[in-house]
Design a protein around this motif. Structure first.
Motif, PDB file in Angstrom:
ATOM      1  N   LEU A  12       0.817  -1.206   0.000  1.00 11.20           N
ATOM      2  CA  LEU A  12       0.000   0.000   0.000  1.00 11.20           C
ATOM      3  C   LEU A  12       0.860   1.269   0.000  1.00 11.20           C
ATOM      4  O   LEU A  12       0.421   2.317  -0.478  1.00 11.20           O
ATOM      5  CB  LEU A  12      -0.921   0.001   1.223  1.00 11.20           C
ATOM      6  N   HIS A  18      -5.347  -3.624  -6.705  1.00 11.27           N
ATOM      7  CA  HIS A  18      -5.760  -3.007  -5.442  1.00 11.27           C
ATOM      8  C   HIS A  18      -7.196  -3.382  -5.082  1.00 11.27           C
ATOM      9  O   HIS A  18      -7.516  -3.625  -3.902  1.00 11.27           O
ATOM     10  CB  HIS A  18      -5.612  -1.491  -5.564  1.00 11.27           C
ATOM     11  N   GLU A  19      -8.075  -3.451  -6.042  1.00 15.21           N
ATOM     12  CA  GLU A  19      -9.472  -3.838  -5.773  1.00 15.21           C
ATOM     13  C   GLU A  19      -9.531  -5.278  -5.282  1.00 15.21           C
ATOM     14  O   GLU A  19     -10.328  -5.619  -4.387  1.00 15.21           O
ATOM     15  CB  GLU A  19     -10.317  -3.652  -7.036  1.00 15.21           C
ATOM     16  N   ARG A  48      -4.199   4.773  -0.810  1.00 13.06           N
ATOM     17  CA  ARG A  48      -3.812   4.116  -2.067  1.00 13.06           C
ATOM     18  C   ARG A  48      -4.858   4.360  -3.147  1.00 13.06           C
ATOM     19  O   ARG A  48      -4.518   4.551  -4.323  1.00 13.06           O
ATOM     20  CB  ARG A  48      -3.645   2.611  -1.817  1.00 13.06           C
ATOM     21  N   ASP A  49      -6.132   4.366  -2.768  1.00 11.43           N
ATOM     22  CA  ASP A  49      -7.210   4.633  -3.734  1.00 11.43           C
ATOM     23  C   ASP A  49      -7.000   5.996  -4.394  1.00 11.43           C
ATOM     24  O   ASP A  49      -7.088   6.134  -5.624  1.00 11.43           O
ATOM     25  CB  ASP A  49      -8.573   4.599  -3.029  1.00 11.43           C
ATOM     26  N   PHE A  58      -7.200  -6.770  -3.593  1.00  7.43           N
ATOM     27  CA  PHE A  58      -6.724  -6.770  -2.213  1.00  7.43           C
ATOM     28  C   PHE A  58      -7.825  -6.344  -1.246  1.00  7.43           C
ATOM     29  O   PHE A  58      -8.007  -6.936  -0.170  1.00  7.43           O
ATOM     30  CB  PHE A  58      -5.511  -5.832  -2.102  1.00  7.43           C
ATOM     31  N   LYS A  59      -8.591  -5.322  -1.564  1.00  6.15           N
ATOM     32  CA  LYS A  59      -9.647  -4.845  -0.657  1.00  6.15           C
ATOM     33  C   LYS A  59     -10.713  -5.920  -0.425  1.00  6.15           C
ATOM     34  O   LYS A  59     -11.310  -5.992   0.665  1.00  6.15           O
ATOM     35  CB  LYS A  59     -10.297  -3.588  -1.238  1.00  6.15           C
ATOM     36  N   VAL A  66      -5.463   2.030   3.021  1.00  7.94           N
ATOM     37  CA  VAL A  66      -6.296   1.650   1.868  1.00  7.94           C
ATOM     38  C   VAL A  66      -6.854   2.877   1.150  1.00  7.94           C
ATOM     39  O   VAL A  66      -6.708   3.013  -0.070  1.00  7.94           O
ATOM     40  CB  VAL A  66      -7.402   0.666   2.293  1.00  7.94           C
ATOM     41  N   PRO A  67      -7.543   3.836   1.831  1.00  8.43           N
ATOM     42  CA  PRO A  67      -8.074   5.000   1.087  1.00  8.43           C
ATOM     43  C   PRO A  67      -6.970   5.878   0.473  1.00  8.43           C
ATOM     44  O   PRO A  67      -7.173   6.506  -0.561  1.00  8.43           O
ATOM     45  CB  PRO A  67      -8.883   5.753   2.152  1.00  8.43           C
ATOM     46  N   THR A  81     -10.185  -8.991   0.180  1.00  8.34           N
ATOM     47  CA  THR A  81      -9.711  -9.984   1.160  1.00  8.34           C
ATOM     48  C   THR A  81      -9.741  -9.459   2.588  1.00  8.34           C
ATOM     49  O   THR A  81      -9.439 -10.211   3.537  1.00  8.34           O
ATOM     50  CB  THR A  81      -8.271 -10.387   0.819  1.00  8.34           C
ATOM     51  N   LEU A  82     -10.082  -8.197   2.835  1.00 11.51           N
ATOM     52  CA  LEU A  82     -10.028  -7.617   4.180  1.00 11.51           C
ATOM     53  C   LEU A  82     -11.013  -8.260   5.172  1.00 11.51           C
ATOM     54  O   LEU A  82     -10.651  -8.472   6.342  1.00 11.51           O
ATOM     55  CB  LEU A  82     -10.268  -6.108   4.093  1.00 11.51           C
ATOM     56  N   ARG A 142      -5.840  -0.474   7.607  1.00  8.56           N
ATOM     57  CA  ARG A 142      -7.149   0.128   7.307  1.00  8.56           C
ATOM     58  C   ARG A 142      -7.001   1.606   6.917  1.00  8.56           C
ATOM     59  O   ARG A 142      -7.788   2.116   6.115  1.00  8.56           O
ATOM     60  CB  ARG A 142      -8.063   0.007   8.537  1.00  8.56           C
TER      61      ARG A 142
END
Length: 892
Positions: free
Chosen positions: A532, A551-552, A614-615, A554-555, A611-612, A557-558, A608
């Motif tokens: 990330l 990246h999508e 990286r978005d 990966f999200k 993540v945003p 699997t959270l 957590r």
């Protein structure tokens, strides 16, 4: 003697010419000769205790003449006649003249009667002959002798002196500086040459004559007034005087040489004596050193310690390395000096050198042999003693080494066995302690053999009466007592470890389960945080789309990851309950992992948060790549149009330059229209430069939408501008050439057609072979024979003066137009010739220059040069010769 007869007498005597002519000697010369010859004779006669007063009177009876010859020759003449009659006098003079003749001198026109009669001229001539033979003939300087040798000697000796230039034996000596220079050169302390002046000859001459008479034993043979008052001093008088200087200084030089030789002999003797003293001293010192060294080498008393014996060995090594080598050199040098001394004495015819008793070379060699024999035995004894002590020290060192190793091993072992670390240890630590204890027990058993070896070595040292046996025994006893105590402590610790192991096994199972699940989850979170936060560099829209898709995934699997986190925390909570229930002392942490629940929760929260972020970064990069792709497409679309357009224009210009559609003016007009259209295209190039600047600022390095780069476009554009300008210039030059030479359009088209035909590669130029073929097609007679090759070489020098190896169309046109002009000029000149020649049928060069314009006249004269006209009119040409000169061989 033959050489003297043929050269000296002929060159310097010449009696028939010098003495037989009346009034040969003017009064001044005769006076100078009388005075000089008299002084010269007296300088030798005084050695016999006599002298002369009047040269023509005192030699009449022949007695003093014979005496003079004996003195100067060192030989005995025949016994003289003592009578006073004329016949006795003639007999004595004849004996003198015969003696002179026996020395190889021919006395021409000089007889005994003239001398007895007191003939002044003949007497002076005879004395001059004697002077030549005994004072001048034997002078030799650098392969020249007699007068030339004496003159060369004077020149060499006076060369460094200012205002002295000796060229002869008369006027060169008038100023007296020559005499002074000779004296100063050999005896500088007698004359202060720097104070002499060339304009004061009397002072110079008197100074030289006085000094010579007082210090050099050269009698005063002339007066200064005689020389200065004569326009040309007598050569023989001057030569006689100068020869006295030569003999005076050469005699001094010989004496100096003899003295140097004596000094050299003395120096050699002194050097030999010094060599003898050096030999004696060096031999004594060397024998004394051998005498002192032998007792030291014979001392064989052993030392008790290895250190002391090693010191003896080190001293011996210093002796071999430092002290002995110089003595070896001294011994060698002593023998060399002895042999050199004997050789020098033998060469000097001196007795051989006999050293003092006991110092002969053989004595030194015998003493040296004894030294080396003792030295050899000493070294052997040292090595044997060192080996013996080495064996004993080795055994003691072995004891100390094994004891040190054992003591080092046992150091801290008792404290380790008494510690209660198992009371606060975890199960894994307990098992590790048990394994470690088992390893210690194995190591303890292995050391049993070493302890026994230590005791055995101590016993052997006692039997060998080792000097330090008490300390060895005390150390051995201490090691044995410590060994027994270690065995008891080892058994007690094993029992305590086994009791604690059973209590912690249950907790250990839970710790193990926690570690197995916490480690992979922790690795997953660390990898997720790294991904990330990883910076990325992309260059295409496809690359950023790939990163967004990953990246999508990966999200997604959270949620499952969060469930695994809660399960791992539940295992840790169960361990806490067991510890509280059974009051287990858990001072340590999980032995299988260092990952704590706090770390797991902290890393989960960090994931957590990332993540945003990286978005947002992916979204911004996607927008930037979309903008870059638009720039690529925009540049590619323009470049794909401009590149082919430039290539097309280049090809069109090339076709225009070689095609023959219309006149040259039409081609020029067409080319200028092309130039205008090209210049009007410049804004598109500028627009493409702007797009390229945007691409560079965006750091875009490749473009799949076009194969053209901005560099390709720039180079092509510059070539296009250069080509159109050069092509227009060529057409303009062709128009100028056509108008200046009067070439018709049909001829120009013919030239262009021929040129293009042989320009196979359409390069716009012709090589030598292509150009030759073109000329042949136009009617030029250029064969492969020497004449044809010469003609072609001449034409190439015109069309290719810079020797580039190619012919341009402009050079081709210039050549063809000039050839045409030459032919027209020839026709005009021939018509003029017919008018000028008239009935006489020839014309001269002057008529051509007078009647014709300058350019036509010079042209005609240049062509006429190889030809000749009528024999009766030089410098003219007849009709046939003139025609041939202009047109070559023809039917005219």
């Amino acid at each position: 003697m033959d050489h003297y007869d043929s050269q000296q007498t002929n060159d310097y005597m010449q009696p028939e010419e010098d003495w037989d002519r009346d009034l040969l000697l003017d009064p001044a010369w005769e006076k100078q000769q009388r005075k000089t010859f008299t002084a010269w004779c007296n300088s030798h006669l005084r050695k016999a205790g006599t002298q002369i007063e009047n040269i023509e009177e005192d030699f009449r009876d022949g007695l003093k003449l014979m005496l003079l010859l004996e003195v100067i020759s060192g030989e005995r003449l025949a016994k003289p006649e003592r009578g006073k009659m004329r016949v006795h006098k003639i007999s004595n003079v004849n004996k003198a003249l015969d003696f002179i003749a026996s020395k190889g001198v021919k006395l021409v026109s000089i007889g005994a009667e003239e001398i007895v009669d007191g003939n002044v001229k003949m007497t002076l001539g005879m004395i001059w002959t004697i002077i030549l033979r005994f004072a001048i003939q034997d002078i030799s300087v650098e392969e020249t002798s007699a007068k030339e040798g004496l003159l060369l000697w004077c020149q060499r000796k006076t060369a460094p002196y200012k205002n002295v230039n000796i060229q002869n034996f008369h006027i060169s000596w008038k100023d007296g500086l020559g005499f002074c220079a000779l004296i100063h050169r050999h005896r500088p302390e007698l004359i202060d040459y720097g104070k002499l002046r060339k304009d004061d000859p009397l002072t110079n001459l008197n100074t030289a004559f006085d000094v010579a008479e007082k210090y050099l034993d050269i009698p005063k043979m002339l007066d200064a007034e005689d020389i200065v008052g004569t326009a040309r001093p007598d050569e023989k008088a001057i030569m006689t005087y100068v020869s006295s200087f030569y003999h005076a200084f050469s005699g001094a030089q010989k004496a100096e040489t003899a003295a140097n030789r004596i000094c050299k002999v003395l120096a050699v003797n002194q050097e030999n004596e010094q060599l003898m003293e050096d030999y004696e001293k060096l031999a004594s010192d060397l024998l004394e050193w051998i005498r002192r060294t032998i007792p030291w080498l014979e001392n064989r008393v052993p030392e008790n310690t290895m250190h002391a014996m090693q010191q003896k060995l080190e001293d011996f090594r210093d002796y071999r390395r430092l002290h002995k080598p110089p003595k070896v050199q001294e011994k060698c040098q002593l023998e060399i000096n002895f042999n050199t001394l004997q050789t020098k004495l033998r060469l000097s015819n001196r007795p051989a050198f006999m050293p003092s008793e006991g110092r002969m070379v053989s004595d030194i060699n015998n003493a040296w042999g004894c030294l080396e024999q003792v030295e050899k035995g000493y070294e052997e004894w040292l090595l044997n003693e060192i080996r013996r002590l080495e064996r004993l020290d080795h055994l003691a060192e072995k004891f100390r080494q094994k004891a040190s190793i054992h003591e080092a091993w046992t150091d801290g072992k008792e404290a380790m066995l008494r510690q209660k670390d198992y009371e606060t240890a975890t199960l894994s630590e307990i098992k590790a302690l048990l394994k470690k204890h088992e390893a210690f027990e194995s190591d303890l058993a292995a050391h049993q053999d070493r302890v026994e070896q230590i005791a055995a070595i101590a016993q052997e040292l006692n039997e060998l009466d080792y000097y330090d046996s008490p300390s060895v025994n005390a150390r051995c006893q201490k090691i044995c007592d410590q060994w027994d105590n270690l065995g008891a402590l080892t058994q007690k610790r094993r029992e305590a470890l086994e009791r604690t192991e059973k209590l912690l096994e249950t907790i250990d199972q839970l710790y193990l389960e926690y570690a197995k699940r916490a480690a992979p989850f922790n690795n997953w979170m660390e990898g997720a945080m790294e991904d990330l936060q990883d910076t990325f560099i992309v260059h295409t829209i496809e690359e950023i789309q790939g990163l967004t898709t990953a990246h999508e995934q990966f999200k997604a699997t959270l949620p499952d990851a969060d469930k695994e986190r809660l399960a791992i925390l539940g295992i840790h909570n169960e361990v806490s309950k067991i510890v509280q229930t059974y009051h287990v002392n858990m001072a340590g942490t999980n032995p299988y992992t260092t990952i704590t629940p706090q770390e797991i929760n902290g890393k989960w929260d960090h994931v957590r948060q990332l993540v945003p972020r990286r978005d947002q970064a992916l979204t911004e990069e996607h927008a930037r790549q979309q903008h870059n792709e638009r720039l690529r497409k925009q540049f590619g679309a323009q470049a794909n149009v401009i590149g082919p357009w430039i290539q097309t224009k280049m090809e069109e210009i090339g076709r225009i330059s070689i095609e023959m559609h219309g006149t040259l003016e039409d081609q020029l007009s067409h080319l200028r229209q092309y130039e205008k259209s090209i210049v009007n295209y410049k804004p598109k190039i500028d627009q493409l430069e702007g797009d390229h600047q945007l691409i560079q600022e965006a750091l875009i390095f490749d473009n799949k939408h076009t194969n053209y780069t901005m560099e390709h476009i720039r180079v092509g554009w510059e070539q296009l501008l250069t080509t159109i300008a050069r092509t227009i210039n060529e057409v303009e030059n062709q128009i100028l050439t056509r108008d200046a030479k009067g070439i018709s359009q049909e001829q120009m088209n013919e030239f262009r057609a021929s040129f293009n035909h042989f320009d196979r590669d359409h390069s716009g130029t012709l090589g030598p072979e292509e150009f030759k073929a073109c000329l042949i097609s136009l009617g030029y007679d250029i064969g492969n024979d020497p004449q044809g090759e010469a003609e072609f070489a001449r034409i190439m020098s015109i069309v290719d003066p810079n020797r580039l190896g190619v012919v341009t169309f402009q050079a081709f046109i210039d050549f063809m137009s000039r050839e045409t002009a030459d032919t027209d000029t020839a026709d005009q000149v021939m018509a003029s010739f017919k008018i000028l020649a008239g009935d006489k049928n020839y014309i001269t060069v002057d008529e051509l220059r007078r009647e014709l314009p300058p350019d036509q006249a010079e042209y005609c004269i240049a062509r006429m040069a190889p030809y000749t006209g009528p024999d009766s009119v030089p410098g003219a040409l007849d009709y046939m010769s003139f025609s041939t000169a202009l047109y070559g061989e023809s039917d005219l």
